[in-house]
Design a protein around this motif. Structure first.
Motif, short mmCIF file in Angstrom:
data_model
loop_
_atom_site.label_atom_id
_atom_site.label_comp_id
_atom_site.label_asym_id
_atom_site.label_seq_id
_atom_site.Cartn_x
_atom_site.Cartn_y
_atom_site.Cartn_z
N THR A 13 -46.06 -7.21 12.91
CA THR A 13 -45.15 -8.26 12.46
C THR A 13 -45.91 -9.57 12.22
O THR A 13 -45.59 -10.31 11.28
N LEU A 14 -46.91 -9.84 13.05
CA LEU A 14 -47.78 -10.99 12.79
C LEU A 14 -48.48 -10.83 11.44
O LEU A 14 -48.59 -11.79 10.65
N ALA A 15 -48.95 -9.61 11.15
CA ALA A 15 -49.62 -9.36 9.87
C ALA A 15 -48.66 -9.56 8.70
O ALA A 15 -49.03 -10.10 7.65
N MET A 16 -47.41 -9.14 8.89
CA MET A 16 -46.42 -9.35 7.83
C MET A 16 -46.22 -10.83 7.58
O MET A 16 -46.05 -11.28 6.44
N GLY A 17 -46.22 -11.62 8.65
CA GLY A 17 -46.03 -13.06 8.49
C GLY A 17 -47.21 -13.74 7.85
O GLY A 17 -47.05 -14.61 6.98
N LEU A 18 -48.43 -13.35 8.24
CA LEU A 18 -49.63 -14.04 7.77
C LEU A 18 -50.16 -13.49 6.45
O LEU A 18 -50.80 -14.24 5.69
#
Length: 514
Positions: A110-115
Motif C-alpha cells: 500500500t505504501l508502494a501504491m501511494g508512492l
C-alpha cells in the motif's frame, strides 16, 4: 459514458487548500482538490475498512493443512496419525504468523501504491484468492509449493503489464461496461458490509435471509445500525470525517457492550448466532510478531509431484494458475475503475492517472503475497470507503500503509474494531457508487444486457471477476449476433474466450484428472 458520481462530487465541496510544497506537488494534492487533512482521514477510513483482513486471512491461510497434514508454519496440524485431533496450540501459532505477515505485506504494498502509483487505493491479501490457495492448491501439494505458484502467477501478470497487454485490455473495455463495473462493485461492497454485520445471512430455506430467522436480533446488529444511522446523519449535515467518526463511535459502543455482556464471537457451528461476526471488541493479549513465514516458498516443487514430472499434473496446475491470474487480473481492473470513478480521477477516456504504475504495483502484489506466504495481494474495493471520505491522492495510501505497518505491533488494538463497526461504511459506499447507474443507456439491449449481467452477478456470485466476465462475454456475443463483429476490439474476443475457459475450469480439471 463514464461520469463522476454526484455523491462523489458533493464530497469535493471543500475549497482546495495548501501551498505548492514538495509534498503537494508530488501527490498533486491541490490539483486533485484535496488537502492533507482530507487525505489522512481518507487513508484511515480505508485502513479500518480493510483491517478485517488481518483477522480473516489467518483464519483461512493459517488453519488449513497441506497434503502432508502440515500448517503453513510447518508444524503438524494434527496430534495423531489418523489426522482427527487438531493441535490447537500449533494452529494458534500459525494464525499469529499469518496475521503478522499479512499486515507487513499489505503495508509495504500500500505504501508502494501511494508512492509509485500515487493512487488512493490499499492492497492486501485477496479474499477468494486466499481461499483458492488454502482449499484447492494446498491439499494437492506442500504450503511452500502452493505459495511458489502464487509467485509464478504474479510474475506472469507483471510481464503482461510490462508488455502493455494489461493496459491495452483496460482500454479495450467499452465505457458503458466500465460504468456497470463501478455500479456492480457498489452493490457487491454493500452486500459484503451487510453480510459482515450479520444483517444478511444464509437462510434455512432460502439462499439468504434477514438476520436470524428473518428478524434482526443481537447487540452486534444494534452496533451496526447505530453506526449506520450516525454516518447518515453526519453525512447529510456535511460533517467532515463522518465515516471515521462512525467507525470509532461504533467501536467504542461495541467495547462497552462486550465488556458488559461477554457475547464473544459467533461459532462456526452456529451455536452463538448473536455473537460478533469477525473481531470481538475486547483487548487481546500482546505478543511479539513472528515473521518467520517470509520467503518460505518452493518455486518448482509443485510441477514435480513425488519428484517426477507429469504432463497431466502440469496442465492441471496451469489451469489453476490461470484461474488465479484471471481473477487477480480483472478484480484489480474493476477496483481501479470503481475507485477512480468515485473519486473523479478518471480522464475523458475513463483511465486513471499513472495507469501503468498502478498496475505494476498490483502485479508485484501477487509476487509479494507469495513470498510472504499470505497468498496473492490485490487492490481492495474497500478503498472506495476512503475515497468516499475524501481521499484523492497517493498520500492517503501512504497513511493506510503506515497503519498496516503499525498493526504488526498493535494487532490487539486493531482487532478491537468489530466488523459491525466498519460495515456501515461499506454499505454507505454502495449508495455512493450506485448513482452511476443512470449513465447506462438501458433502452439499448446491446448496452443494457451486458451491463445488467455485470451488475447483478458481482453480488449474487460474490465475485467481481465473474461479473466482469459475464458482461464481456455477453457484449461480444450480442455484437456478433447483430452482425457488428468488426466493431468489437480484438482484445475483447481474447478476453471473452479466456473467461469462457475460466467459467468451465472445473469441468476442464475433471476431464484432465480423468
Amino acid at each position: 459514458m463514464v461520469t463522476n458520481s454526484p455523491k462523489a462530487a458533493k464530497l469535493q465541496h471543500e475549497t482546495p487548500r495548501g501551498t505548492a510544497s514538495g509534498l503537494d506537488r508530488f501527490f498533486e494534492i491541490t490539483k486533485r482538490r484535496s488537502s492533507v487533512g482530507q487525505e489522512i482521514r481518507g487513508g484511515l477510513v480505508t485502513f479500518f475498512a480493510m483491517a478485517y483482513i488481518i483477522a480473516l486471512n489467518p483464519l483461512i491461510i493459517g488453519t488449513a493443512a497441506d497434503k502432508d497434514g502440515n500448517l503453513i508454519s510447518g508444524a503438524p496440524m494434527y496430534t495423531d496419525a489418523a489426522r482427527t485431533v487438531v493441535d490447537e496450540a500449533a494452529v494458534g501459532a500459525s494464525i499469529g504468523m499469518v496475521a503478522a505477515a499479512t499486515a507487513l505485506v499489505a503495508g509495504l504494498l500500500t505504501l508502494a501504491m501511494g508512492l509509485i502509483g500515487r493512487f488512493p487505493m490499499g492492497l492486501a491479501a485477496g479474499l477468494g484468492l486466499n481461499a483458492l490457495v488454502a482449499y484447492v492448491l494446498a491439499p494437492q501439494m506442500t504450503w511452500p509449493q502452493a505459495m511458489g505458484l502464487v509467485v509464478w502467477e504474479g510474475i506472469l501478470i507483471f510481464i503482461l503489464v510490462l508488455t502493455g497487454f494489461r493496459t491495452a485490455v483496460f482500454k479495450a473495455i467499452p465505457k458503458t461496461l466500465r460504468t456497470a463495473i463501478s455500479v456492480g462493485i457498489g452493490l457487491f461492497i454493500a452486500f459484503v458490509g451487510l453480510v459482515n454485520a450479520g444483517v444478511v445471512r444464509k437462510g434455512g430455506g432460502t439462499p439468504v435471509e434477514l438476520g436470524v430467522g428473518g428478524t434482526l436480533q443481537g447487540w452486534p446488529i444494534g452496533v451496526f445500525f447505530f453506526g449506520m444511522l450516525l454516518l447518515i446523519g453526519l453525512y447529510v449535515l456535511k460533517v467532515k470525517g463522518a465515516m471515521l467518526i462512525s467507525i470509532v463511535s461504533a467501536t467504542v459502543l461495541g467495547i462497552i457492550i462486550e465488556a458488559v455482556t461477554k457475547l464473544g464471537a459467533q461459532s462456526p457451528d452456529g451455536s452463538n448466532p448473536f455473537g460478533w461476526s469477525l473481531n470481538v471488541p475486547a483487548l487481546q493479549n500482546f505478543t511479539l510478531p513472528d515473521l518467520g513465514l517470509i520467503g518460505r516458498i518452493d518455486m518448482f516443487g509443485a510441477f514435480f509431484p513425488d519428484g517426477q514430472f507429469s504432463v497431466t499434473s502440469f496442465v492441471a496446475l496451469l489451469v489453476l494458475v490461470f484461474s488465479l491470474l484471471l481473477a487477480d487480473f480483472f478484480d484489480t481492473m474493476g477496483t481501479v475503475v470503481a475507485v477512480g470513478s468515485e473519486g473523479g480521477l478518471l480522464d475523458k477516456d475513463g483511465m486513471p492517472p499513472r495507469t501503468t504504475e498502478i498496475l505494476l504495483v498490483d502485479s508485484v502484489g501477487a509476487i509479494a503475497g507469495g513470498l510472504g506466504s499470505v497468498s496473492s495481494n490485490t487492490c481492495y474495493v474497500e478503498s472506495t470507503a476512503g475515497v468516499g471520505e475524501g481521499a484523492r491522492t497517493g498520500l492517503a495510501s501512504v497513511v493506510t500503509g503506515l497503519a498496516f505497518i503499525a498493526a504488526i505491533f498493535l494487532a490487539p488494538l486493531i482487532n478491537m474494531v468489530p466488523s459491525e463497526a466498519a460495515a456501515p461504511v461499506l454499505v454507505f459506499v454502495g449508495f455512493l457508487m450506485i448513482s452511476q447507474v443512470v449513465d447506462v443507456d438501458w433502452t439499448k439491449p446491446e448496452v443494457g444486457i451486458p451491463a445488467f449481467l455485470t451488475i447483478i452477478l458481482m453480488p449474487f456470485a460474490y465475485s467481481i471477476s465473474v461479473g466482469i466476465g459475464a458482461g464481456m462475454v455477453a457484449h461480444v456475443f450480442i455484437k456478433v449476433v447483430k452482425g457488428e463483429a468488426r466493431k468489437v476490439h480484438p482484445l475483447m474476443y481474447v478476453v471473452a474466450a479466456l473467461f469462457v475457459i475460466y467459467f468451465i475450469q472445473g469441468a476442464l480439471i475433471g476431464v484432465l484428472a480423468g
